[in-house]
Write an enzyme that holds these catalytic residues in place. Sequence first.
Site, PDB file in Angstrom:
ATOM      1  N   CYS A   2      11.489  -2.013  12.134  1.00 16.87           N
ATOM      2  CA  CYS A   2      11.693  -3.068  13.132  1.00 16.87           C
ATOM      3  C   CYS A   2      10.466  -3.077  14.049  1.00 16.87           C
ATOM      4  O   CYS A   2       9.605  -2.232  13.955  1.00 16.87           O
ATOM      5  CB  CYS A   2      12.920  -2.763  13.974  1.00 16.87           C
ATOM      6  SG  CYS A   2      14.379  -2.441  12.997  1.00 16.87           S
ATOM      7  N   ARG A  27       6.971  -7.022  10.839  1.00 22.47           N
ATOM      8  CA  ARG A  27       7.647  -5.732  10.649  1.00 22.47           C
ATOM      9  C   ARG A  27       9.130  -5.907  10.341  1.00 22.47           C
ATOM     10  O   ARG A  27       9.790  -4.988   9.872  1.00 22.47           O
ATOM     11  CB  ARG A  27       7.513  -4.867  11.907  1.00 22.47           C
ATOM     12  CG  ARG A  27       6.114  -4.473  12.298  1.00 22.47           C
ATOM     13  CD  ARG A  27       6.118  -3.636  13.546  1.00 22.47           C
ATOM     14  NE  ARG A  27       6.915  -2.439  13.344  1.00 22.47           N
ATOM     15  CZ  ARG A  27       6.449  -1.331  12.755  1.00 22.47           C
ATOM     16  NH1 ARG A  27       5.203  -1.317  12.305  1.00 22.47           N
ATOM     17  NH2 ARG A  27       7.187  -0.263  12.594  1.00 22.47           N
ATOM     18  N   TRP A  75      14.699  -5.244  11.279  1.00 25.46           N
ATOM     19  CA  TRP A  75      14.748  -5.151   9.814  1.00 25.46           C
ATOM     20  C   TRP A  75      15.962  -4.266   9.552  1.00 25.46           C
ATOM     21  O   TRP A  75      15.894  -3.040   9.695  1.00 25.46           O
ATOM     22  CB  TRP A  75      13.474  -4.521   9.262  1.00 25.46           C
ATOM     23  CG  TRP A  75      13.510  -4.339   7.785  1.00 25.46           C
ATOM     24  CD1 TRP A  75      13.900  -3.227   7.081  1.00 25.46           C
ATOM     25  CD2 TRP A  75      13.192  -5.309   6.790  1.00 25.46           C
ATOM     26  NE1 TRP A  75      13.838  -3.445   5.753  1.00 25.46           N
ATOM     27  CE2 TRP A  75      13.402  -4.709   5.521  1.00 25.46           C
ATOM     28  CE3 TRP A  75      12.736  -6.616   6.838  1.00 25.46           C
ATOM     29  CZ2 TRP A  75      13.178  -5.378   4.319  1.00 25.46           C
ATOM     30  CZ3 TRP A  75      12.520  -7.288   5.639  1.00 25.46           C
ATOM     31  CH2 TRP A  75      12.734  -6.685   4.415  1.00 25.46           C
ATOM     32  N   ASN A 101      13.817   1.475  16.597  1.00 26.37           N
ATOM     33  CA  ASN A 101      13.310   1.281  15.228  1.00 26.37           C
ATOM     34  C   ASN A 101      13.507   2.609  14.520  1.00 26.37           C
ATOM     35  O   ASN A 101      12.968   3.622  14.941  1.00 26.37           O
ATOM     36  CB  ASN A 101      11.826   0.901  15.255  1.00 26.37           C
ATOM     37  CG  ASN A 101      11.226   0.899  13.848  1.00 26.37           C
ATOM     38  OD1 ASN A 101      11.964   0.767  12.871  1.00 26.37           O
ATOM     39  ND2 ASN A 101       9.933   1.095  13.749  1.00 26.37           N
ATOM     40  N   GLY A 102      14.322   2.618  13.476  1.00 23.42           N
ATOM     41  CA  GLY A 102      14.533   3.871  12.739  1.00 23.42           C
ATOM     42  C   GLY A 102      15.965   3.971  12.251  1.00 23.42           C
ATOM     43  O   GLY A 102      16.691   2.980  12.163  1.00 23.42           O
ATOM     44  N   GLU A 488       4.346  -1.803 -15.761  1.00 24.28           N
ATOM     45  CA  GLU A 488       4.182  -2.110 -14.326  1.00 24.28           C
ATOM     46  C   GLU A 488       2.713  -2.136 -13.957  1.00 24.28           C
ATOM     47  O   GLU A 488       2.256  -3.021 -13.224  1.00 24.28           O
ATOM     48  CB  GLU A 488       4.961  -1.081 -13.503  1.00 24.28           C
ATOM     49  CG  GLU A 488       4.751  -1.149 -11.999  1.00 24.28           C
ATOM     50  CD  GLU A 488       5.108  -2.502 -11.367  1.00 24.28           C
ATOM     51  OE1 GLU A 488       5.771  -3.335 -12.034  1.00 24.28           O
ATOM     52  OE2 GLU A 488       4.709  -2.711 -10.217  1.00 24.28           O
ATOM     53  N   LYS A 492       0.736  -5.360 -12.325  1.00 27.69           N
ATOM     54  CA  LYS A 492      -0.024  -5.273 -11.064  1.00 27.69           C
ATOM     55  C   LYS A 492      -1.414  -5.871 -11.254  1.00 27.69           C
ATOM     56  O   LYS A 492      -1.880  -6.682 -10.475  1.00 27.69           O
ATOM     57  CB  LYS A 492      -0.162  -3.812 -10.606  1.00 27.69           C
ATOM     58  CG  LYS A 492       1.088  -3.204 -10.055  1.00 27.69           C
ATOM     59  CD  LYS A 492       1.476  -3.647  -8.669  1.00 27.69           C
ATOM     60  CE  LYS A 492       2.380  -4.808  -8.554  1.00 27.69           C
ATOM     61  NZ  LYS A 492       3.662  -4.858  -9.154  1.00 27.69           N
ATOM     62  N   GLU A 495      -1.337  -9.803 -11.900  1.00 25.38           N
ATOM     63  CA  GLU A 495      -0.901 -10.736 -10.859  1.00 25.38           C
ATOM     64  C   GLU A 495      -1.843 -10.782  -9.669  1.00 25.38           C
ATOM     65  O   GLU A 495      -1.822 -11.749  -8.913  1.00 25.38           O
ATOM     66  CB  GLU A 495       0.522 -10.433 -10.398  1.00 25.38           C
ATOM     67  CG  GLU A 495       0.724  -9.102  -9.712  1.00 25.38           C
ATOM     68  CD  GLU A 495       2.155  -8.959  -9.210  1.00 25.38           C
ATOM     69  OE1 GLU A 495       2.775  -9.946  -8.807  1.00 25.38           O
ATOM     70  OE2 GLU A 495       2.668  -7.830  -9.246  1.00 25.38           O
ATOM     71  N   HIS A 511       0.958  -0.380 -34.676  1.00 26.47           N
ATOM     72  CA  HIS A 511       1.706  -1.511 -35.262  1.00 26.47           C
ATOM     73  C   HIS A 511       1.091  -2.840 -34.885  1.00 26.47           C
ATOM     74  O   HIS A 511       1.777  -3.842 -34.798  1.00 26.47           O
ATOM     75  CB  HIS A 511       3.178  -1.427 -34.812  1.00 26.47           C
ATOM     76  CG  HIS A 511       3.836  -0.157 -35.230  1.00 26.47           C
ATOM     77  ND1 HIS A 511       4.264   0.084 -36.517  1.00 26.47           N
ATOM     78  CD2 HIS A 511       4.080   0.978 -34.535  1.00 26.47           C
ATOM     79  CE1 HIS A 511       4.775   1.280 -36.605  1.00 26.47           C
ATOM     80  NE2 HIS A 511       4.684   1.858 -35.400  1.00 26.47           N
ATOM     81  N   LYS A 610       6.418 -14.551  -2.980  1.00 26.70           N
ATOM     82  CA  LYS A 610       6.969 -13.202  -2.790  1.00 26.70           C
ATOM     83  C   LYS A 610       8.393 -13.128  -3.321  1.00 26.70           C
ATOM     84  O   LYS A 610       8.820 -12.127  -3.854  1.00 26.70           O
ATOM     85  CB  LYS A 610       6.944 -12.815  -1.313  1.00 26.70           C
ATOM     86  CG  LYS A 610       7.439 -11.405  -1.037  1.00 26.70           C
ATOM     87  CD  LYS A 610       6.660 -10.356  -1.818  1.00 26.70           C
ATOM     88  CE  LYS A 610       7.283  -8.988  -1.721  1.00 26.70           C
ATOM     89  NZ  LYS A 610       6.692  -8.005  -2.683  1.00 26.70           N
TER      90      LYS A 610
HETATM   91  C1  AGP Z   1       6.028  -7.904  -8.707  1.00 30.73           C
HETATM   92  O1  AGP Z   1       4.807  -7.421  -8.204  1.00 30.73           O
HETATM   93  C2  AGP Z   1       6.173  -9.381  -8.499  1.00 30.73           C
HETATM   94  N1  AGP Z   1       5.921  -9.759  -7.168  1.00 30.73           N
HETATM   95  C3  AGP Z   1       7.460  -9.936  -9.085  1.00 30.73           C
HETATM   96  O2  AGP Z   1       7.470  -9.615 -10.454  1.00 30.73           O
HETATM   97  C4  AGP Z   1       8.778  -9.400  -8.481  1.00 30.73           C
HETATM   98  O3  AGP Z   1       8.958  -8.048  -8.796  1.00 30.73           O
HETATM   99  C5  AGP Z   1       9.939 -10.223  -9.098  1.00 30.73           C
HETATM  100  O4  AGP Z   1       9.782 -11.571  -8.723  1.00 30.73           O
HETATM  101  C6  AGP Z   1      11.319  -9.731  -8.661  1.00 30.73           C
HETATM  102  O5  AGP Z   1      11.448  -9.876  -7.268  1.00 30.73           O
HETATM  103  P1  AGP Z   1      12.710  -9.163  -6.537  1.00 30.73           P
HETATM  104  O6  AGP Z   1      12.533  -7.691  -6.738  1.00 30.73           O
HETATM  105  O7  AGP Z   1      12.587  -9.575  -5.105  1.00 30.73           O
HETATM  106  O8  AGP Z   1      13.950  -9.661  -7.195  1.00 30.73           O
END
Ligand code: AGP
Length: 615
Positions: A2, A27, A75, A101-102, A488, A492, A495, A511, A610
Amino acid sequence: MCGIVGYIGSRQAYPIILNGLKRLEYRGYDSAGIAIYDGAGIQLSKTKGKVSDLEKRVKKEIKTTGTLGIGHTRWATHGVPNDVNSHPHYSNSGELVIIHNGIIENYSAIKKALIKRGYSFYSETDTEVLVNLIEDIKKKENVKLGKAVQIALNQVVGAYAIAVFDKMKPDEIVVAKLGSPLAIGIGEDEFFVASDATPFIEFTNNAIYLEDEEMAIIRLGREVRVRKIKNDSLVVPYVQELQLNLEQIEKGGYDHFMLKEIYEQPSVIKDTYRGRLLASEGIIKLGGLEDHIQKFINANRVIIVACGTSWHAGLVAEYIFEDWARIPVEVEYASEFRYRNPIITEKDVVIAISQSGETADTLAAIKLAKQRGAFVYGVCNVVGSSISRETHSGTYTHAGPEIGVASTKAFTTQITVLTMIALKLAKIKGTISQSNYMKHLRELEMIPHHVEEALKSDTKIRAIAEVFQDAANFLYLGRGYNFPVALEGALKLKEISYIHAEGYPAAEMKHGPIALIDEQMPVVVIAVNSNHYEKVVSNIEEIKARNGKIIAVVTEGDSTVKELADYIMEVPKTPETLSPLVTTIPLQLLSYHIAVMLGRNVDQPRNLAKSVTVE
Ligand code: AGP
């Protein structure tokens, strides 16, 4: 996390606090509130929603004149975001008001004791318990606010950055810190309090950053008095002269939110298991799970639904759940699951994983599973989000707001929660030996330290990024628990740098993908100590024989792969079952540095959002 802001001085407090809250909104932004001493009493207004919502409400509700005040942007960790749970919180007498905050881990025991002493509670928060504990001590011991705070904080377990004032003594603010940040701005006969310097940097660049287990009594007309909470001893504070600008402070001095969030992982993993993982006692306490254990134990299978990085966390969970709890797991892309008319029965448990708690496909998958009788459990990072409200129960990650579009700390805190669930189920089912169970609890408790160590390779990883920043394609390979980490790592890179990358099980190379290998193809191989180690070494030799460039993630001290790989990124030794929590770190840093070198918009990469709230 927060945002907290406070002011005491000769200026009007309200505009300073409101503007400060706007600067701290990164935050936490699910609710906000403010309390001003108006010369006679406390004017308090608070609301679910953003700081802009608070501003509208204040205009209707309270007078804002006064030179002492505190404000908060929340938060949520305890209690859904709503008006009542928003901060500031009054004590029962209405004399004290606090922002926090905590997380106070032992708040429920303290709350029960206070109720017995006649206290009433109006919110679900741990913060309201703390302010009434302070009030109870102040009255019982007949001490001043500062002393009452010091005594109270020696009775709580958890993390806090608090600011509290007493309307009966409106010439001081008392603050204290453990685990959450707290800065004191030192002006000309005026003082500022905040989670970071953004709310007061325009007024002063002289600041005291409290250390853990320190508190301060900020009184007009005298120096700030800093004390040790443990024994009330005086501390000579170090007054820093800040050189940072506003934007740099919001990012904690990092160039991007993503890098800040990568570096927050040790502390947010700790926040996520705080109060839940009691390693020395061999206990895992997960409030959302306790009443539903049998559903998991008796389930035919666990179906995990998620998207993107959360889906990768689900894949790690598949290995953990099957390996430890011997519960069959299927991991589904939520976007596929929801449309393919899946077979779901009452004997199924669905785990929905989502950082934002708003991903449309995951939400739809949950609703479908519920319609067909499954029990649905959520692992979310946003309290009160749609998914957290749609699921039957769940466990929150305590990663704090994840601003960077590329998910980093959400991934590691999701795995932390899923690991605790699997360990708890395995213990109850007796599918893990007591010694192995206790070993894993202790090792999980060590993970924040191991992540800290892995972060120390940042400079070396940056140099590797320099070499490969112009590559057109990457391959990421892993086996076992680290196959999902390979996926993963590739995501990273894709994207944020826009370089094409593919993750693969290392054994799958022969394969088909091995046809891609040549000196233009960097291959990132996760080759940490594991049951598959020798086989991964063979895969590395196969790649080397075809002139592939190898970047290997290895356990520190590894000498075999070191001889074969072109570059190595070392991580501390951990049990294979917990290794994804550390092997992902160098991959996050590698993708970050390449993207920065390519001049990408790291925090808001092109075409991405996001939270994907559309289908
Ligand atoms: C991951 O780096 C991406 N931003 C994206 O794949 C994300 O993980 C996906 O959209 C799922 O989002 P969520 O965890 O908020 O459901």
